[in-house]
Design an enzyme around this catalytic site. Structure first.
Site: not given
Length: 245
Positions: A25, A42, A136
């Site tokens: 956020d 962004h 991962l």
């Protein structure tokens, strides 16, 4: 901890969370503070995602879930949504090779059918390319909403009850979990929220029941390796009792 070259303490390396989930956020506020368009926030946020994915894999985190685009985000201005979709395609095209090199596997959760066709196509290609990796596991939450996920799970279970495959009395927490979009990954041990907001924003409501929460005031575009390590250090200090003594 040096911000230039941070390292994890022995305690943090010993008590590493298996699954870290992140509410990314603050992109818009980061851009606004610099008098830049929101899409620039962004873009810089994508740089943070790249660094955190790489760092998580390097230290041995097994699962990393990033809240990249919520179901509610469809209500944002069309030009911003379109820009986000373009950044997503650019990220998949430019980063899949690096993810493959780093042995990262990719999964996606959410209402993927709502994404543009070209985004869905690139997601399928990236998932296929990375499917054999065993390092991962990166889980991208796209067009995701936890209440939608739970409703979908309840509908699936209800259909099985209706058809006689299971009895109502047989419904358990495990059965609900097995019908969630996250059924292939363990529940998060650590939930990180950037930008200082004190809410979970309809993210993994079922799955974070016993997750440790770390909220940082750092806006996502400024959240990098030092901040990630600080969250891991905080997690290592917690004593998880899961309702026990």
């Amino acid at each position: 901890m040096s911000s230039a070259n941070p390292t994890l303490s022995l305690e943090a390396r010993t008590n590493l969370p298996r699954h870290v989930a992140v509410i990314m956020d603050g992109n818009g506020r980061w851009a606004k503070a610099r008098h830049l368009p929101r899409v620039e926030g962004h873009r810089r946020g994508a740089d943070s995602a790249r660094e955190i994915i790489r760092t998580a894999g390097e230290v041995g985190v097994k699962y990393l879930t990033l809240y990249a685009f919520s179901a509610e985000n469809w209500n944002r201005p069309k030009d911003e949504v379109d820009a986000l979709m373009k950044y997503l395609i650019h990220y998949l095209k430019s980063e899949t090779g690096e993810l493959n090199k780093n042995n990262v596997r990719l999964e996606v959760i959410g209402q993927i059918w709502r994404l543009p066709d070209n985004v869905q196509e690139h997601l399928r290609k990236s998932i296929a390319t990375l499917s054999k990796n065993n390092g991962l596991t990166l889980v991208m939450a796209l067009s995701y909403g936890s209440r939608l996920e739970i409703v979908d799970a309840v509908r699936q279970v209800a259909e099985k009850v209706k058809s006689g495959k299971i009895e109502p009395a047989d419904i358990t927490e495990k059965i609900i979990s097995d019908h969630l979009w996250t059924r292939s990954v363990p529940d998060p041990d650590l939930l990180i929220r950037t930008s200082g907001e004190m809410r979970v924003s309809n993210f993994l409501l079922w799955q974070i029941s016993y997750a440790e929460l770390v909220v940082t005031p750092t806006l996502w575009p400024d959240f990098r390796k030092p901040q990630f390590f600080a969250a891991l250090e905080e997690y290592a200090k917690r004593h998880r009792r899961f309702g026990g003594v």
